[in-house]
Design an enzyme around this catalytic site. Structure first.
Site, PDB file in Angstrom:
ATOM      1  N   HIS B 134       0.812  -1.216   0.000  1.00 32.89           N
ATOM      2  CA  HIS B 134       0.000   0.000   0.000  1.00 32.89           C
ATOM      3  C   HIS B 134       0.847   1.268   0.000  1.00 32.89           C
ATOM      4  CE1 HIS B 134      -3.971  -1.835   1.011  1.00 32.89           C
ATOM      5  NE2 HIS B 134      -3.193  -2.810   1.431  1.00 32.89           N
ATOM      6  N   ARG B 400      -7.975 -12.484   9.238  1.00 33.15           N
ATOM      7  CA  ARG B 400      -7.052 -11.435   9.687  1.00 33.15           C
ATOM      8  C   ARG B 400      -7.092 -11.322  11.207  1.00 33.15           C
ATOM      9  NH1 ARG B 400     -10.835 -10.139   5.500  1.00 33.15           N
ATOM     10  NH2 ARG B 400     -10.634  -7.939   5.066  1.00 33.15           N
ATOM     11  N   SER B 427      -4.122  -5.676   7.622  1.00 35.03           N
ATOM     12  CA  SER B 427      -3.769  -4.749   6.558  1.00 35.03           C
ATOM     13  C   SER B 427      -3.484  -3.378   7.163  1.00 35.03           C
ATOM     14  CB  SER B 427      -4.919  -4.649   5.557  1.00 35.03           C
ATOM     15  OG  SER B 427      -4.648  -3.658   4.606  1.00 35.03           O
ATOM     16  N   CYS B 490       3.891 -30.115 -13.650  1.00 31.65           N
ATOM     17  CA  CYS B 490       2.623 -29.388 -13.494  1.00 31.65           C
ATOM     18  C   CYS B 490       2.318 -28.762 -14.838  1.00 31.65           C
ATOM     19  CB  CYS B 490       2.741 -28.318 -12.410  1.00 31.65           C
ATOM     20  SG  CYS B 490       1.389 -27.126 -12.379  1.00 31.65           S
TER      21      CYS B 490
END
Lengths: 117, 570, 416
Positions: B134, B400, B427, B490
């Site tokens: 952020h 969270r 966050s 994979c």
């Protein structure tokens, strides 16, 4: 007399038949739309047969697919699997090689459906 | 608001008439005890209490009448493998925060032990597939809060972390998009407030917006653009941190749960785990969702974690071109259940949509719900109309670790010397992690930990090669060195056997351990094709039979025995 | 990178379709044929399909999967066809460049004269269904469970619930039951089973396994390993009806909820895909929208029988050979095939009218006394069901006489 519900698997119509059973034989039926269906329910009541296939263990790890050379009675499928559970094969095994002779005395053999080096 | 006022307020509110509440204040910690009618009330009262002046933390022991309490099963592992180990510092929790702290401590001449209850690192909150780095903590966050400060500091440190630790890090920026013309004039107002946080931002008009992000629908009217927003895969960062920490001497103890803290004369003396006791004078509590319980074990509760669940949808990387920036909805009226969240680009080209935000009573509740998945789809699909439901590969949920003050709780315990709590890291915790690591080391220094720089410290860690990301020439070279890099196991993500072997060498012992290190099983077939291959390779490399291998440790065995066992008495 | 230069024909995928295509091309005189297969053994999915029922049409014999495919593998060896195993194709370009990798040779770059796409299909995983609940161990697609059981020799679980009654799910129910694994139920969203009637009888009824129609799994319980699933009844739209939930304890959930043609490579090359089938648009020569690219088998659409897969493979092999020899009639007057009433999908979707056409179609619901209409020609069937593919053949003249569009529909009475 016993009444059994059977689904015909001959064609996609999948008739749900009502079958009247007496002494292990189909003596009458309803809701079947064709002759082949009638033959099917007779067989299913009297002597239902199934293909038998499974895998057997390979020494040192892994498995090998096998099958019976002909169909066996439906009610003996589980017994057949148990019989095969104890079997362990060792390479090389050829395609079609007999792994178990005369399975459960039913007159069919169990053969490899893949090869093993 | 004073404590008395808080008490009055609860009594005067008819909706709390059936709540029994006892309040006590110890130092700056406010304790709530009693019973409520619902979990919502527990959370509401906890948040309300956080408004009491001078309170540093809320310990909320309220519980709804009739709701079963969570069972904390601590199965003693019986092996006292670590008994008698000595450490200068024990860090509890190998998530991004604990790993960051351990790695920061590995710069110094110290015995550092990193303890993790799971069988691999990053299996708590850090398991998420994408996180924004952020630019700022959010418009609704007080710019003077600890999380606002550490967010801005952390963002600036990420380039250095990424460079040293060789994890994927991109700064595609973030567009907060408004869909209503009448909101466009408000963008400039919002931008001013963002600048107060110290985050660069620019108002984007309709035309430029559609040039920048052609996949948006015609209604998209304008946006705020935050150029410093980045993305990382938090588990990748955590793995990188732990690898570097271990390379610099940190001891990593996996599958080890803290079950007690030895405190003598008001000071930490040892950490008791289910695999023995470790002697130490310093305990850094970075236990994430369980950080309140670890503090409690030390007899020094300061806060309670209230789990906040978030559900996300993962979009196939086939649709990578459909979105070029992180997107956030610029909405006036937010759906309270999806407050925040957005469309995140991942470092691997997938998109992640979400998360939702739902208060749940149980920390272990990582179950997805029909409602949650629908909410995410409804909220975000309108921003990218070209994405179809069949592009959704999977959904998952994480929890969270929020405190009731809704800020980071990073401080030395005032009750138990040597205990440093690092709780409430939600966050922008991933963003703040590098700043948190530095802050915690500073706290430890002030608390008396002697820090002498280690000459041999090597800040660099090299990532394992990723076949999928290499050019043809590099692939050639790699295969010529090790043939196993030519065997794709994979098929969706083009992961090779070489990468799987390398992941195991670096510590993976489970299917999820391989998945998070290599992406094998993360693609559109979700492990259908690679699982048998991975089992075989794991079994070979670890020398353990396939029947014992697990998806994620514990009882998560992948297969339940060998064929024919039911007939052989197995 | 090893640049191998020109290879006449590259076949991507060595399963039933790819091997049939390669063998047919050899028969047509193509010398240089490379089959690239990502698995460690050729044969695609068939080596793990150890049950019988294969080859009734093509060989007139009742074979197991391994037996069926072994015949093709043996012939391919005898014919000296190059089969490169553990060879993953990484990309295809429209210029027919093929980039692949394998452990023994590293990266390979080929320029193919023609390419046959035969990558088959993959299973729809749990994630795409968005079944709520936890993410424990013990959730497998039917094919993965089959591989673990019948190729690797492990028991995926001891108490199983199967979601989806497609043939793979039914067949796995029987395999589990035979191997001493308890199958608690097979759960099907639709009001009728997804697989063939024969399989419902022989895989479920024979073993007393309950088939729960009009129901779905609404929750997966368990943190570490599956502990139970919740099953609920659904309404006409397939939405769970509240209050009908029932929790079934089990340690394993097996999913048999559909197959998806695997076309990431085709997409990458720029080949046009049909949303209905999930595969490339093809014409009666199995020609795709991109010159020199042909497709066959389950990469085109998911077939019901391997016999059909083999036949489309042969068609593609022949067409690619004709193309390489310059004998394939160019698509001159292309007509679109339009699926109409009760038709979920039709292959081919385009017809150039230069030869006879075999149409493969799937109905969207069961019908009796059905009339299949293709471009105005009618064919009668006693009954049709979604699991079975209908095949209808039109001669060259019949096709030649058709107009600009070929409508396909199936009419009939509802079949319960």
């Amino acid at each position: 007399m016993e009444v059994k519900e059977l689904t015909c698997v001959i064609c996609p119509l999948g008739c749900r038949a009502k079958v009247y059973v007496e002494g292990g034989r189909a003596v009458g039926w309803e809701h079947l739309e064709c002759k082949a269906g009638e033959e099917y329910v007779k067989r299913e009541v009297e002597r239902p047969l199934r293909d038998f296939f499974t895998v057997v263990r390979v020494k040192g790890g892994g498995v090998l697919p096998v099958r019976s050379t002909g169909p066996i009675p439906k009610e003996r499928l589980k017994e057949a699997v148990k019989e095969l559970a104890a079997v362990e094969v060792e390479g090389p095994v050829r395609m079609g090689e007999v792994v178990v002779k005369n399975l459960l005395g039913l007159g069919v053999d169990v053969v490899a459906t893949w090869e093993l080096e | 608001m004073k404590v008395e006022e808080f008490e009055e307020r609860v009594k005067g509110d008819p909706s709390f008439s059936r709540v029994s509440l006892r309040i006590s204040l110890e130092g700056e910690i406010l304790f709530l005890e009693g019973e409520t009618e619902s979990w919502e009330q527990v959370v509401e009262l906890g948040h309300l209490a956080a408004g009491v002046e001078g309170v540093r933390g809320i310990v909320n022991r309220l519980w709804p009448r009739g709701l079963p309490k969570p069972e904390r099963k601590r199965e003693g592992k019986g092996k006292a493998a670590w008994d008698g180990m000595r450490a200068d510092v024990v860090v509890v929790g190998a998530g991004i925060v604990g790993a960051g702290i351990a790695r920061e401590l590995s710069r110094y001449e110290l015995e550092v032990v990193l303890v993790e209850k799971e069988e691999d690192v990053a299996w708590g909150q850090s398991k998420g597939g994408a996180s924004w780095i952020h630019g700022f903590a959010g418009l609704d966050v007080d710019p003077t809060s600890l999380k606002a400060k550490l967010c801005v500091e952390g963002n600036a440190l990420y380039d250095e972390w990424a460079e040293e630790l060789d994890f994927s890090f991109k700064r595609p920026g973030l567009l907060a998009v408004v869909m209503e013309e009448e909101l466009v004039p408000l963008l400039e107002v919002a931008a001013e407030r963002v600048r107060e946080h110290g985050c660069p931002v620019r108002v984007i008009g309709r035309e430029e917006l559609h040039r920048m992000e052609p996949g948006l629908p015609p209604e998209a009217a304008g946006a705020l653009f935050f150029p410093t927003y980045g993305v990382v895969a938090p588990y990748e960062v955590t793995i990188a941190l732990v690898e570097n920490a271990v390379a610099n001497g940190v001891k990593l103890l996996l599958g080890t749960e803290v079950i007690g803290v030895r405190v003598e004369e008001g000071r930490v003396k040892g950490v008791i785990t289910d695999r023995g006791e470790i002697f130490t004078s310093f305990l850094v509590n970075a236990a994430g969702l369980y950080s309140d319980e670890v503090a409690e074990l030390a007899g020094a509760p300061e806060f309670t974690i209230h789990p906040r669940k978030g559900e996300m949808l993962l979009i196939d990387w086939k649709r990578a071109g459909a979105c070029l920036h992180n997107l956030a909805p610029g909405e006036l009226k937010e759906d309270p259940y999806t407050k925040g969240g957005g469309i995140s680009l991942t470092v691997d080209g997938n998109m992640l949509w979400g998360p939702t935000a739902q208060e749940v009573p149980y920390k272990e509740d990582t179950e997805t719900t029909k409602e949650g998945m629908e909410r995410v789809w409804r909220k975000f699909s309108k921003y990218l109309p070209s994405i179809k439901r069949t592009d959704v590969i999977t959904a998952f949920a994480g929890v969270r670790a929020a405190t009731y003050t809704e800020d980071f709780h990073i401080a030395p315990s005032r009750k138990v010397k040597g205990l440093v709590n690092v709780g409430g890291i939600q966050s922008p915790g991933i963003t703040a992690a590098p700043a948190i690591a530095r802050m915690v080391v500073d706290i430890l220094r002030k608390e008396g930990l002697e820090l002498r720089e280690k000459v041999s410290f090597n800040p660099r860690r090299r990532a394992a090669p990723r076949f999928r990301e290499l050019g043809d020439r590099e692939r050639e070279q790699l295969i010529s060195l090790d043939r196993r890099y030519g065997r794709v196991v994979c098929r969706c993500e083009h992961v090779t056997e070489g990468e799987v072997v390398e992941a195991i060498r670096r510590g993976a012992t489970t299917l999820d351990g391989i998945k998070f290190r290599t992406r094998a099983g993360m693609g559109r077939c979700q492990g259908g094709f690679c699982t048998p291959h991975l089992l075989r390779i794991l079994s070979r490399e670890l020398g353990r039979p396939v029947e014992e291998l697990t998806k994620k440790g514990g009882k998560s065995r992948v297969v339940m025995g060998r064929i024919k066992e039911p007939f052989l008495g197995g | 990178m090893r640049v191998e230069g020109e290879v006449e024909l590259v076949v991507v995928g060595g399963g039933a379709a790819g091997l049939a295509a390669a063998l047919k091309a050899r028969e047509e005189g193509i010398e240089e044929i490379w089959v690239l297969d990502r698995n460690e053994r050729p044969g695609g999915i068939l080596p793990q399909c150890i049950h019988t029922g294969f080859g009734l049409h093509y060989f007139g014999e009742n074979l197991t999967g391994p037996e069926y495919i072994h015949r093709f593998i043996r012939r391919a060896r005898e014919e000296g066809i190059t089969i490169k195993l553990e060879t993953m194709v990484l990309r295809l370009t429209k210029e027919r460049e093929v980039v692949a990798v394998n452990p023994s040779e590293g990266l390979l770059k080929l320029k193919a004269g023609a390419v046959i796409l035969a990558m088959g299909c993959r299973e729809r995983p749990r994630g795409s269904l968005l079944i709520p609940g936890g993410r424990p161990a013990g959730i497998f697609t039917a094919g993965t469970a089959q591989r673990l059981l019948d190729l690797e020799g492990y028991l995926p679980g001891r108490e199983v619930v199967i979601l989806g009654s497609g043939d793979v799910g039914l067949i796995m129910a029987r395999r589990f039951a035979m191997e001493g694994v308890e199958v608690k139920a097979v759960v099907e969203l639709m009001p009728y089973p997804g697989g063939l009637g024969r399989n419902v009888v022989q895989c479920l009824e024979d073993f007393g396994i309950p088939l729960l129609l009009r129901r779905t799994v609404t929750h997966i319980h368990g943190r570490e390993r599956v502990e139970a699933v919740t099953v609920a009844e659904v309404d006409g739209e397939g939405n769970p009806i509240p209050g009908t939930e029932r929790k079934i304890p089990c340690d394993t959930l097996v999913l048999s909820v559909g197959l998806i043609p695997e076309n990431e490579l085709s997409e990458g090359a720029g080949i046009e895909l049909d949303e209905r089938t999930g595969g490339p648009f093809v014409d009666e020569f199995m020609r795709t929208s991109l010159e020199g690219f042909f497709a066959c088998g389950n990469v085109v659409t998911v077939f019901d029988l391997v016999d059909h897969v083999t036949l489309t493979g042969e068609r593609a092999g022949k067409s690619a050979s004709q193309y390489l020899k310059g004998e394939l009639p160019p698509p001159r007057r292309v007509r679109e095939v339009r699926p109409g009433e009760n038709v979920r999908l039709v292959v081919p979707q385009r017809v150039s009218g230069e030869g006879p056409v075999t149409f493969y179609l799937r109905v969207s619901r069961p019908l009796r006394e059905a009339r299949v209409e293709v471009g105005g020609k009618s064919f009668f069937r006693k009954a049709v069901r979604p699991p079975e593919m209908l095949t209808v053949e039109l001669g060259k003249e019949e096709v030649g006489g058709l107009g600009g569009e070929i409508p396909v529909r199936v009419l009939g009475k509802p079949l319960g």
